[in-house]
Design a protein around this motif. Structure first.
Motif, PDB file in Angstrom:
ATOM      1  N   SER A  67       0.823  -1.201   0.000  1.00 55.82           N
ATOM      2  CA  SER A  67       0.000   0.000   0.000  1.00 55.82           C
ATOM      3  C   SER A  67       0.863   1.259   0.000  1.00 55.82           C
ATOM      4  O   SER A  67       0.564   2.234  -0.700  1.00 55.82           O
ATOM      5  CB  SER A  67      -0.922  -0.005   1.215  1.00 55.82           C
ATOM      6  N   VAL A  68       1.939   1.230   0.768  1.00 54.67           N
ATOM      7  CA  VAL A  68       2.844   2.389   0.822  1.00 54.67           C
ATOM      8  C   VAL A  68       3.500   2.613  -0.539  1.00 54.67           C
ATOM      9  O   VAL A  68       3.580   3.747  -1.037  1.00 54.67           O
ATOM     10  CB  VAL A  68       3.908   2.186   1.916  1.00 54.67           C
ATOM     11  N   LEU A  69       3.974   1.530  -1.159  1.00 55.97           N
ATOM     12  CA  LEU A  69       4.618   1.654  -2.468  1.00 55.97           C
ATOM     13  C   LEU A  69       3.635   2.159  -3.520  1.00 55.97           C
ATOM     14  O   LEU A  69       3.995   2.971  -4.387  1.00 55.97           O
ATOM     15  CB  LEU A  69       5.201   0.305  -2.887  1.00 55.97           C
ATOM     16  N   ALA A  70       2.391   1.674  -3.457  1.00 54.89           N
ATOM     17  CA  ALA A  70       1.382   2.123  -4.420  1.00 54.89           C
ATOM     18  C   ALA A  70       1.105   3.612  -4.263  1.00 54.89           C
ATOM     19  O   ALA A  70       0.973   4.349  -5.249  1.00 54.89           O
ATOM     20  CB  ALA A  70       0.099   1.321  -4.239  1.00 54.89           C
ATOM     21  N   THR A  71       1.026   4.079  -3.007  1.00 58.26           N
ATOM     22  CA  THR A  71       0.788   5.505  -2.760  1.00 58.26           C
ATOM     23  C   THR A  71       1.956   6.349  -3.258  1.00 58.26           C
ATOM     24  O   THR A  71       1.762   7.411  -3.865  1.00 58.26           O
ATOM     25  CB  THR A  71       0.565   5.750  -1.259  1.00 58.26           C
ATOM     26  N   LEU A  72       3.185   5.876  -3.009  1.00 53.08           N
ATOM     27  CA  LEU A  72       4.361   6.608  -3.488  1.00 53.08           C
ATOM     28  C   LEU A  72       4.392   6.671  -5.013  1.00 53.08           C
ATOM     29  O   LEU A  72       4.724   7.711  -5.597  1.00 53.08           O
ATOM     30  CB  LEU A  72       5.633   5.944  -2.961  1.00 53.08           C
ATOM     31  N   LEU A  73       4.034   5.562  -5.662  1.00 52.79           N
ATOM     32  CA  LEU A  73       3.996   5.543  -7.123  1.00 52.79           C
ATOM     33  C   LEU A  73       2.943   6.511  -7.650  1.00 52.79           C
ATOM     34  O   LEU A  73       3.171   7.239  -8.628  1.00 52.79           O
ATOM     35  CB  LEU A  73       3.700   4.121  -7.616  1.00 52.79           C
ATOM     36  N   GLU A  74       1.803   6.540  -6.975  1.00 50.94           N
ATOM     37  CA  GLU A  74       0.729   7.437  -7.394  1.00 50.94           C
ATOM     38  C   GLU A  74       1.145   8.899  -7.256  1.00 50.94           C
ATOM     39  O   GLU A  74       0.966   9.702  -8.181  1.00 50.94           O
ATOM     40  CB  GLU A  74      -0.513   7.164  -6.551  1.00 50.94           C
ATOM     41  N   LEU A  75       1.723   9.255  -6.109  1.00 50.68           N
ATOM     42  CA  LEU A  75       2.161  10.632  -5.894  1.00 50.68           C
ATOM     43  C   LEU A  75       3.269  11.016  -6.868  1.00 50.68           C
ATOM     44  O   LEU A  75       3.313  12.157  -7.360  1.00 50.68           O
ATOM     45  CB  LEU A  75       2.634  10.808  -4.450  1.00 50.68           C
ATOM     46  N   SER A  76       4.162  10.079  -7.155  1.00 51.28           N
ATOM     47  CA  SER A  76       5.234  10.349  -8.119  1.00 51.28           C
ATOM     48  C   SER A  76       4.664  10.619  -9.507  1.00 51.28           C
ATOM     49  O   SER A  76       5.139  11.505 -10.229  1.00 51.28           O
ATOM     50  CB  SER A  76       6.204   9.165  -8.175  1.00 51.28           C
ATOM     51  N   THR A  77       3.632   9.871  -9.866  1.00 44.64           N
ATOM     52  CA  THR A  77       3.004  10.066 -11.173  1.00 44.64           C
ATOM     53  C   THR A  77       2.381  11.452 -11.284  1.00 44.64           C
ATOM     54  O   THR A  77       2.572  12.160 -12.281  1.00 44.64           O
ATOM     55  CB  THR A  77       1.923   8.994 -11.409  1.00 44.64           C
ATOM     56  N   TYR A  78       1.648  11.857 -10.248  1.00 45.35           N
ATOM     57  CA  TYR A  78       1.041  13.190 -10.258  1.00 45.35           C
ATOM     58  C   TYR A  78       2.120  14.274 -10.325  1.00 45.35           C
ATOM     59  O   TYR A  78       1.987  15.261 -11.059  1.00 45.35           O
ATOM     60  CB  TYR A  78       0.190  13.398  -9.005  1.00 45.35           C
ATOM     61  N   GLY A  79       3.183  14.091  -9.549  1.00 48.04           N
ATOM     62  CA  GLY A  79       4.254  15.085  -9.531  1.00 48.04           C
ATOM     63  C   GLY A  79       4.952  15.214 -10.871  1.00 48.04           C
ATOM     64  O   GLY A  79       5.221  16.327 -11.344  1.00 48.04           O
ATOM     65  N   LEU A  80       5.241  14.072 -11.506  1.00 44.80           N
ATOM     66  CA  LEU A  80       5.903  14.105 -12.808  1.00 44.80           C
ATOM     67  C   LEU A  80       5.003  14.726 -13.875  1.00 44.80           C
ATOM     68  O   LEU A  80       5.472  15.487 -14.731  1.00 44.80           O
ATOM     69  CB  LEU A  80       6.309  12.692 -13.219  1.00 44.80           C
ATOM     70  N   LEU A  81       3.709  14.410 -13.831  1.00 51.75           N
ATOM     71  CA  LEU A  81       2.780  15.003 -14.793  1.00 51.75           C
ATOM     72  C   LEU A  81       2.741  16.525 -14.648  1.00 51.75           C
ATOM     73  O   LEU A  81       2.757  17.265 -15.642  1.00 51.75           O
ATOM     74  CB  LEU A  81       1.380  14.422 -14.599  1.00 51.75           C
ATOM     75  N   LEU A  82       2.691  16.989 -13.409  1.00 50.32           N
ATOM     76  CA  LEU A  82       2.668  18.431 -13.168  1.00 50.32           C
ATOM     77  C   LEU A  82       3.969  19.079 -13.633  1.00 50.32           C
ATOM     78  O   LEU A  82       3.953  20.132 -14.294  1.00 50.32           O
ATOM     79  CB  LEU A  82       2.437  18.700 -11.675  1.00 50.32           C
ATOM     80  N   TYR A  83       5.091  18.451 -13.314  1.00 50.76           N
ATOM     81  CA  TYR A  83       6.392  19.009 -13.701  1.00 50.76           C
ATOM     82  C   TYR A  83       6.530  19.070 -15.218  1.00 50.76           C
ATOM     83  O   TYR A  83       6.933  20.096 -15.778  1.00 50.76           O
ATOM     84  CB  TYR A  83       7.513  18.164 -13.096  1.00 50.76           C
ATOM     85  N   TRP A  84       6.204  17.970 -15.898  1.00 52.58           N
ATOM     86  CA  TRP A  84       6.340  17.939 -17.356  1.00 52.58           C
ATOM     87  C   TRP A  84       5.392  18.924 -18.030  1.00 52.58           C
ATOM     88  O   TRP A  84       5.735  19.529 -19.047  1.00 52.58           O
ATOM     89  CB  TRP A  84       6.088  16.523 -17.868  1.00 52.58           C
ATOM     90  N   THR A  85       4.198  19.078 -17.473  1.00 50.90           N
ATOM     91  CA  THR A  85       3.251  20.027 -18.056  1.00 50.90           C
ATOM     92  C   THR A  85       3.787  21.448 -17.982  1.00 50.90           C
ATOM     93  O   THR A  85       3.738  22.205 -18.962  1.00 50.90           O
ATOM     94  CB  THR A  85       1.892  19.939 -17.335  1.00 50.90           C
ATOM     95  N   VAL A  86       4.303  21.818 -16.815  1.00 51.94           N
ATOM     96  CA  VAL A  86       4.865  23.163 -16.646  1.00 51.94           C
ATOM     97  C   VAL A  86       6.109  23.340 -17.503  1.00 51.94           C
ATOM     98  O   VAL A  86       6.309  24.377 -18.146  1.00 51.94           O
ATOM     99  CB  VAL A  86       5.182  23.423 -15.155  1.00 51.94           C
ATOM    100  N   GLN A  87       6.951  22.302 -17.549  1.00 50.74           N
ATOM    101  CA  GLN A  87       8.235  22.397 -18.230  1.00 50.74           C
ATOM    102  C   GLN A  87       8.081  22.448 -19.747  1.00 50.74           C
ATOM    103  O   GLN A  87       8.690  23.291 -20.419  1.00 50.74           O
ATOM    104  CB  GLN A  87       9.110  21.198 -17.843  1.00 50.74           C
ATOM    105  N   TYR A  88       7.268  21.566 -20.296  1.00 51.97           N
ATOM    106  CA  TYR A  88       7.208  21.430 -21.747  1.00 51.97           C
ATOM    107  C   TYR A  88       6.117  22.268 -22.400  1.00 51.97           C
ATOM    108  O   TYR A  88       6.060  22.350 -23.627  1.00 51.97           O
ATOM    109  CB  TYR A  88       7.027  19.959 -22.123  1.00 51.97           C
ATOM    110  N   PHE A  89       5.256  22.875 -21.600  1.00 50.66           N
ATOM    111  CA  PHE A  89       4.246  23.771 -22.166  1.00 50.66           C
ATOM    112  C   PHE A  89       4.389  25.188 -21.628  1.00 50.66           C
ATOM    113  O   PHE A  89       3.498  26.010 -21.803  1.00 50.66           O
ATOM    114  CB  PHE A  89       2.841  23.223 -21.899  1.00 50.66           C
ATOM    115  N   GLY A  90       5.522  25.453 -20.998  1.00 47.73           N
ATOM    116  CA  GLY A  90       5.872  26.806 -20.594  1.00 47.73           C
ATOM    117  C   GLY A  90       4.788  27.535 -19.827  1.00 47.73           C
ATOM    118  O   GLY A  90       4.496  28.703 -20.123  1.00 47.73           O
TER     119      GLY A  90
END
Length: 363
Positions: A67-90
């Protein structure tokens, strides 16, 4: 396999499709995408919509390692999506205008390089996910009580697993069309399987527009008819842009086939759309069935009493007008600019028309 990520993907996709429906006419394609997105939901979540929530056991504390690993994976996914959106769409906040500005911060070459990098790994992730689901199904079959029912569940599971794996394998060919290099690396047997079922259209490819049409003006073909070859009258369609004072029609999920095809025809030369020559011929002949594709109400067709003697087509570029454009009074919806002749002036028996019909095998 993470439920919350699947639900997140579902609602994001549905929101995107709804926004596209509200701002553009893409017929039933958006509805089809929404239907496909429902495969991301499980029975429990849909049951909540239907007012039949399923009781769930309380969360254990302390949480398990999985459960802990699944939550960490989920949070990492949200974080990466947010970062890539800001980074690659300025994405930047314009505090002066109180707007969120954005711009594409990557080139077409960079996008294709990224696509080539992730296509095959995505296939691997999908294969692992499918394998996990099949293993879970096998385990559930083994837990069924009774020899007969266990055998029956195993038979059902084997049939469904075989069909699913086959469909997954066949779908890899059109999926990798987005990157031809990845497509060429697929096992030849998969290409043979796809070739055997291609005519049934069981799976389809995913297409990408290199650029959205209409950014530099929406190209539109405008048909014109005349009795004397000097005075020309535009022929209006029910749905496509023509008269600049007519508001764009909202037709989704209906797909007006002729209007839709004319949009594609405007992106190239008329030789790339041989059916257009046939359309001109039928209008010159005054065929009612064809006229009704343009206007169901024939009183709105300017040549309903007698077919035109001459027909031609012009290519225009259309833009929506801004709030300050136009003359006093009701402002036009569009402004347009003539680009070039799309189809030459022809009449029945005209050598140009006869030559085009012969070239396209329409005689």
């Amino acid at each position: 396999p993470l439920r919350r990520l699947r639900r997140f993907a579902f609602y994001c996709q549905v929101l995107l499709q709804v926004l596209i429906i509200l701002t553009g006419n893409y017929n039933f394609f958006n509805a089809l995408t929404i239907v496909l997105a429902f495969s991301l939901l499980d029975e429990e979540h849909v049951g909540r919509w239907l007012g039949r929530p399923k009781k769930r056991q309380g969360s254990a504390w302390p949480p398990s390692l999985g459960s802990v690993l699944a939550t960490l994976l989920e949070l990492s996914t949200y974080g990466l999506l947010l970062y890539w959106t800001v980074q690659y769409f300025g994405l930047e906040v314009n505090w002066d205008k109180k707007l969120l500005d954005s711009k594409v911060a990557f080139t077409y070459h960079e996008f294709m390089t990224w696509l080539r990098t992730v296509t095959l790994p995505l296939v691997g992730v999908a294969f692992l996910s499918l394998s996990w689901e099949i293993l879970v199904a096998v385990y559930r079959c083994a837990c069924v009580r009774g020899c007969f029912w266990k055998l029956w569940a195993t038979l059902q599971g084997a049939i469904m697993a075989t069909a699913t794996v086959s469909l997954f394998a066949v779908s890899l060919v059109p999926f990798t069309y987005i990157d031809h290099e990845s497509n060429g690396k697929l096992w030849p047997g998969i290409h043979q399987m796809f070739g055997a079922v291609e005519r049934f259209q069981v799976v389809n490819s995913y297409g990408l527009f290199r650029r959205m049409t209409g950014v530099g003006g929406r190209p539109e073909v405008v048909l014109e008819g005349s009795y004397d070859g000097h005075s020309w009258t535009e022929i209006e369609f029910m749905y496509k842009p023509g008269n600049v004072s007519v508001a764009p029609a909202v037709v989704a999920p209906h797909q007006p086939r002729l209007d839709w095809q004319l949009w594609f025809a405007a992106l190239g030369h008329h030789h790339g759309s041989p059916w257009f020559t046939a359309l001109v011929l039928r209008l010159l002949q005054g065929q009612r069935d064809v006229i009704r594709l343009l206007q169901v109400d024939e009183s709105r067709y300017p040549f309903s009493a007698r077919p035109p003697t001459f027909l031609r087509a012009q290519l225009f570029k259309y833009w929506f007008t801004g709030p300050s454009e136009g003359s006093p009074g009701p402002a036009p919806w569009w402004r347009r600019q003539h680009v070039q002749e799309f189809f030459p002036t022809v009449s029945l028996g005209d050598p140009t028309l006869e030559s085009l019909l012969s070239q396209h095998g329409l005689k």
